[in-house]
Design a protein around this motif. Structure first.
Motif, PDB file in Angstrom:
ATOM      1  N   UNK A 470      43.832 -32.400 -47.646  1.00  0.00           N
ATOM      2  CA  UNK A 470      44.848 -33.109 -48.721  1.00  0.00           C
ATOM      3  C   UNK A 470      44.078 -34.091 -49.359  1.00  0.00           C
ATOM      4  N   UNK A 471      44.615 -35.172 -47.840  1.00  0.00           N
ATOM      5  CA  UNK A 471      44.841 -36.747 -48.088  1.00  0.00           C
ATOM      6  C   UNK A 471      43.626 -37.388 -48.185  1.00  0.00           C
ATOM      7  N   UNK A 472      42.420 -36.138 -47.517  1.00  0.00           N
ATOM      8  CA  UNK A 472      41.350 -36.722 -47.551  1.00  0.00           C
ATOM      9  C   UNK A 472      40.174 -36.532 -49.272  1.00  0.00           C
ATOM     10  N   UNK A 473      40.686 -35.096 -49.336  1.00  0.00           N
ATOM     11  CA  UNK A 473      39.852 -34.210 -50.369  1.00  0.00           C
ATOM     12  C   UNK A 473      40.215 -34.580 -51.301  1.00  0.00           C
ATOM     13  N   UNK A 474      41.867 -35.038 -52.031  1.00  0.00           N
ATOM     14  CA  UNK A 474      42.189 -35.329 -53.085  1.00  0.00           C
ATOM     15  C   UNK A 474      42.933 -37.010 -53.572  1.00  0.00           C
ATOM     16  N   UNK A 475      42.605 -38.074 -52.692  1.00  0.00           N
ATOM     17  CA  UNK A 475      43.836 -38.840 -52.518  1.00  0.00           C
ATOM     18  C   UNK A 475      43.837 -39.615 -53.782  1.00  0.00           C
ATOM     19  N   UNK A 476      45.320 -39.092 -54.284  1.00  0.00           N
ATOM     20  CA  UNK A 476      45.813 -39.209 -55.970  1.00  0.00           C
ATOM     21  C   UNK A 476      47.041 -39.113 -55.631  1.00  0.00           C
ATOM     22  N   UNK A 477      47.449 -39.685 -56.713  1.00  0.00           N
ATOM     23  CA  UNK A 477      48.969 -40.097 -56.611  1.00  0.00           C
ATOM     24  C   UNK A 477      49.809 -38.418 -56.757  1.00  0.00           C
ATOM     25  N   UNK A 483      52.412 -33.399 -51.969  1.00  0.00           N
ATOM     26  CA  UNK A 483      52.802 -32.842 -51.044  1.00  0.00           C
ATOM     27  C   UNK A 483      54.196 -33.208 -50.419  1.00  0.00           C
ATOM     28  N   UNK A 484      54.554 -34.267 -51.193  1.00  0.00           N
ATOM     29  CA  UNK A 484      55.741 -35.020 -50.292  1.00  0.00           C
ATOM     30  C   UNK A 484      56.597 -33.975 -51.103  1.00  0.00           C
ATOM     31  N   UNK A 485      56.410 -32.860 -52.178  1.00  0.00           N
ATOM     32  CA  UNK A 485      57.630 -31.395 -52.106  1.00  0.00           C
ATOM     33  C   UNK A 485      57.654 -30.858 -51.140  1.00  0.00           C
ATOM     34  N   UNK A 486      56.765 -30.428 -50.827  1.00  0.00           N
ATOM     35  CA  UNK A 486      57.508 -29.621 -49.491  1.00  0.00           C
ATOM     36  C   UNK A 486      57.935 -30.730 -48.568  1.00  0.00           C
ATOM     37  N   UNK A 487      58.038 -31.722 -48.438  1.00  0.00           N
ATOM     38  CA  UNK A 487      58.384 -31.937 -46.978  1.00  0.00           C
ATOM     39  C   UNK A 487      59.905 -32.733 -47.741  1.00  0.00           C
ATOM     40  N   UNK A 510      51.874 -37.676 -38.147  1.00  0.00           N
ATOM     41  CA  UNK A 510      52.303 -39.906 -38.031  1.00  0.00           C
ATOM     42  C   UNK A 510      51.066 -39.604 -38.822  1.00  0.00           C
ATOM     43  N   UNK A 511      49.282 -39.401 -39.002  1.00  0.00           N
ATOM     44  CA  UNK A 511      48.767 -39.568 -39.808  1.00  0.00           C
ATOM     45  C   UNK A 511      48.767 -39.591 -41.116  1.00  0.00           C
ATOM     46  N   UNK A 512      49.850 -38.499 -41.529  1.00  0.00           N
ATOM     47  CA  UNK A 512      50.413 -38.131 -43.263  1.00  0.00           C
ATOM     48  C   UNK A 512      50.991 -39.418 -43.475  1.00  0.00           C
ATOM     49  N   UNK A 513      52.365 -39.096 -42.550  1.00  0.00           N
ATOM     50  CA  UNK A 513      53.182 -40.143 -43.148  1.00  0.00           C
ATOM     51  C   UNK A 513      52.738 -42.359 -42.668  1.00  0.00           C
ATOM     52  N   UNK A 514      51.618 -42.465 -42.294  1.00  0.00           N
ATOM     53  CA  UNK A 514      51.153 -43.716 -43.164  1.00  0.00           C
ATOM     54  C   UNK A 514      50.317 -43.760 -43.998  1.00  0.00           C
ATOM     55  N   UNK A 515      49.678 -43.129 -44.152  1.00  0.00           N
ATOM     56  CA  UNK A 515      49.007 -42.250 -45.172  1.00  0.00           C
ATOM     57  C   UNK A 515      49.582 -42.890 -46.361  1.00  0.00           C
TER      58      UNK A 515
END
Length: 703
Positions: A470-477, A483-487, A510-515
């Protein structure tokens, strides 16, 4: 159904005030028609118009019932028009029912028989709204039954008795009385219809040819009237749906056509094979009688009625029955076979989805029979129709490695995912709801399956991949916050110490956290920092004595990665050492080393004074710089005599220079701590939460 007259445009502004019209009618009712100065019929017509438009509230309904049930000087046509338009917009009080019952029969002060017929017809049409007020009818059963010899109101009496008859009312002398009346009247259809209702309770007693004649079907007297009633009650928002069902009583509706279309495929509760000492669901009227007879209740003929009847749902939950669920499974399977073979319309499956959804939401459980239904349903589903109902239903999948999540997620995603961000977000939202319900189950149950830990790990591992996609297909706020709701939910799950022996901590990729950290939204950054702070407390709880359990090999491998998150974010936000790899545990945000000089050169071209190491700190980070300078402005506004203001962005050297020019006196440490407090005050407390839980100098200062 009586249609109201068009209102006179010349009447005053109070014409829609039913209370005023009722006042006029009440005053006219005590005066003989020849002595009235004004005709009352126009007032009655305006009252009828208001009744048809918005119905009668409880107080107004009570006054109107008094008008039509007591002898007065009003003409019969006006009274009949009022009765035919008595649309109750609110609750029907038991006193109203009692007044109507008291108006029945022969007597000088009773209404005429045609009006009594209309009143009985009205009781039949509003019976589904009576609720606890129907108890008056049960108590007056003998009174109503004894009026059957009055031919003018017999059809309406039989219909009302058919609605209120329960096993306790069926007695030999009443059966004999109906049989005698039927012979005298030449097999009146209404009487035969009532006799068939009696036969449902005692089929072994009422036999022979007496019930084979033409019997009344007891259909709704006026479906258009019912439709208008529903519209009025919806306008008043008194009920969510027509005919609210009592949770401790079967929905006694004789005409199945009155049900919504999606419920028409579900049979109603009916217990034909009962005996003298048995108790049926149809006889239960309240919670007390349900509890008293719980062990003696007979199961109905069609157990699939559980999908729509709340009382049967309670019975099956309290008295589970393997044979019963097998019968439900066979019925659902039969529907699937009919659709697959072309013997039933495919829309039947969508109706079943709604029915199953209502059942699951009501009972908070998803039996295996419905999991099997959905596995077959996915083969015929387009992935769009009723998607929300499907996902909400499946979010009640039980925690099981064999029967639940593992078997359903593959076919579900194959049906829904079409390469668009919307479909991916729908799957993400499903996993968030599913994990939330699992967490509630884990916190409230002591008897959980041994497959709990691998089930949770499998779900989180699956969402890790989905979130990266999702960070690639829809990089929106909006996507990042979803995503953060889940984590945020996983972090809360791991930080609940009583649950730690049952689950295995699993950190975000890690890639998700840094993105997310290098995104362009302050709410995203703040929530990410807050989630990592909660994760840190979870690790501390797991390793602090007395430890709830030993670390798993997977957790051992994740500790160094998680410490790298903390060090890298602190280096960026607090220590002005962004992308450094020389510190213990630091990973340089996993930026390729060859890219670092390129980024540094780009920054020098933009601003010769800006270094890469401090470009992501509180003063210079794109998402934090406005909040940082706003804090400085607040401090400057609070102090008098300031000769110079800071232009921003703030550095340690610029603060020293500002002080020499007569500006704000503020040291570097207090400035950064103040910015953290400013962020917290404005709703972005996650940044300060992470810093205060990670940086030792801040921990000491806070203490």
């Amino acid at each position: 159904m009586t249609s109201p007259q068009d209102p006179d445009p010349d009447v005053d502004m109070d014409m829609d005030n039913l209370g005023i019209h009722v006042d006029d009618i009440e005053n006219a009712a005590i005066v003989p028609a020849k002595r009235r100065k004004l005709a009352i019929k126009p007032t009655v017509e305006r009252a009828v118009s208001v009744l048809y438009d918005r119905g009668a509230l409880p107080e107004e309904l009570g006054r109107l019932i008094d008008l039509v049930t007591l002898r007065s000087h009003l003409d019969q046509a006006s009274l009949g028009s009022l009765i035919r338009n008595l649309y109750p917009a609110g609750k029907i009080d038991k006193d109203i029912v009692l007044k109507v019952v008291g108006a029945l029969g022969h007597g000088q002060r009773k209404p005429s028989l045609p009006l009594q017929s209309l009143l009985l017809r009205w009781l039949v049409m509003v019976y589904h709204l009576l609720g606890s007020s129907a108890a008056v009818l049960f108590q007056a059963y003998a009174v109503i039954f004894n009026l059957l010899d009055t031919a003018a109101i017999r059809p309406q009496l039989c219909h009302l008795l058919a609605l209120i008859t329960r096993r306790k009312h069926v007695r030999p002398f009443r059966i004999q009385s109906i049989l005698s009346l039927a012979r005298q009247t030449g097999s009146d259809p209404a009487l035969l219809g009532l006799l068939r209702v009696f036969k449902n309770y005692y089929p072994e007693i009422i036999v022979g040819e007496v019930t084979k004649g033409r019997a009344a079907a007891f259909k709704h007297p006026d479906l258009q009237w019912r439709v208008r009633l529903d519209e009025i009650r919806n306008q008043h928002m008194e009920h969510r749906e027509d005919g609210i069902r009592n949770g401790f009583a079967v929905n006694h509706v004789l005409a199945g056509k009155l049900n919504r279309s999606k419920l028409s495929v579900i049979p109603h509760v009916h217990t034909p094979h009962s005996h003298e000492n048995s108790v049926t669901l149809e006889e239960i009227e309240d919670a007390e009688s349900f509890v008293e007879n719980l062990d003696k209740l007979e199961l109905p003929a069609q157990l699939v009625a559980i999908l729509a009847d709340p009382l049967l749902q309670k019975l099956m939950l309290l008295r589970p029955n393997a044979e019963g669920f097998s019968r439900i499974s066979n019925w659902v399977t039969g529907c699937l076979i009919d659709v697959a073979g072309g013997d039933a319309d495919p829309s039947l499956l969508l109706d079943l989805v709604d029915i199953v959804h209502d059942y699951v939401v009501c009972t908070k459980s998803l039996p295996p029979v419905f999991l099997a239904f959905f596995r077959t349903f996915f083969r015929m589903w387009d992935g769009r129709d009723k998607r929300e109902a499907v996902l909400d239903t499946l979010s009640y999948v039980p925690i099981s490695d064999d029967e639940g999540y593992q078997q359903i997620i593959g076919p579900l995603e194959q049906s829904i995912l079409d390469g668009t961000p919307d479909s991916q977000l729908a799957i993400l939202d499903f996993h968030t709801r599913l994990l939330r319900r699992w967490r509630v189950l884990m916190e409230t149950s002591n008897n959980l399956p041994p497959s709990l830990r691998p089930s949770i790990s499998a779900l989180i591992s699956h969402v890790n991949k989905l979130a990266l996609t999702l960070t690639q297909t829809s990089p929106t706020v909006g996507t990042h916050l979803a995503i953060l709701d889940f984590y945020q939910l996983t972090a809360a799950l791991f930080s609940t110490r009583p649950l730690l022996p049952r689950v295995e901590i699993s950190i975000p990729p890690p890639l998700l956290v840094y993105t997310l950290h290098f995104g362009h939204s302050l709410p995203v950054l703040a929530r990410l920092c807050g989630i990592l702070a909660v994760y840190k407390r979870a690790w501390e709880s797991l390793m602090a004595p007395p430890t709830p359990r030993p670390l798993t090999p997977h957790e051992h491998g994740q500790i160094a990665v998680f410490n790298g998150f903390l060090m890298d974010l602190c280096n960026c936000l607090w220590r002005s050492r962004a992308l450094a790899i020389t510190d213990l545990n630091s990973q340089g945000c996993r930026i390729p080393r060859a890219l670092e000089p390129v980024l540094a050169g780009y920054l020098r071209d933009m601003d010769a004074e800006l270094a890469l190491a401090s470009a992501f700190g509180l003063s210079h980070a794109p998402v934090l710089s406005m909040q940082a300078i706003a804090y400085v402005r607040e401090r400057e506004d609070e102090q008098d005599g300031i000769r110079a203001r800071h232009a921003g962005p703030v550095t340690q050297a610029s603060l020293a220079q500002l002080q020499t020019r007569g500006g704000l006196v503020l040291n570097w440490h207090d400035y950064r701590a103040g910015v953290l407090g400013h962020l917290e005050k404005n709703g972005f407390g996650g940044v300060s939460e992470l810093m205060y839980n990670t940086m030792k100098n801040l921990m000491k200062g806070k203490k």
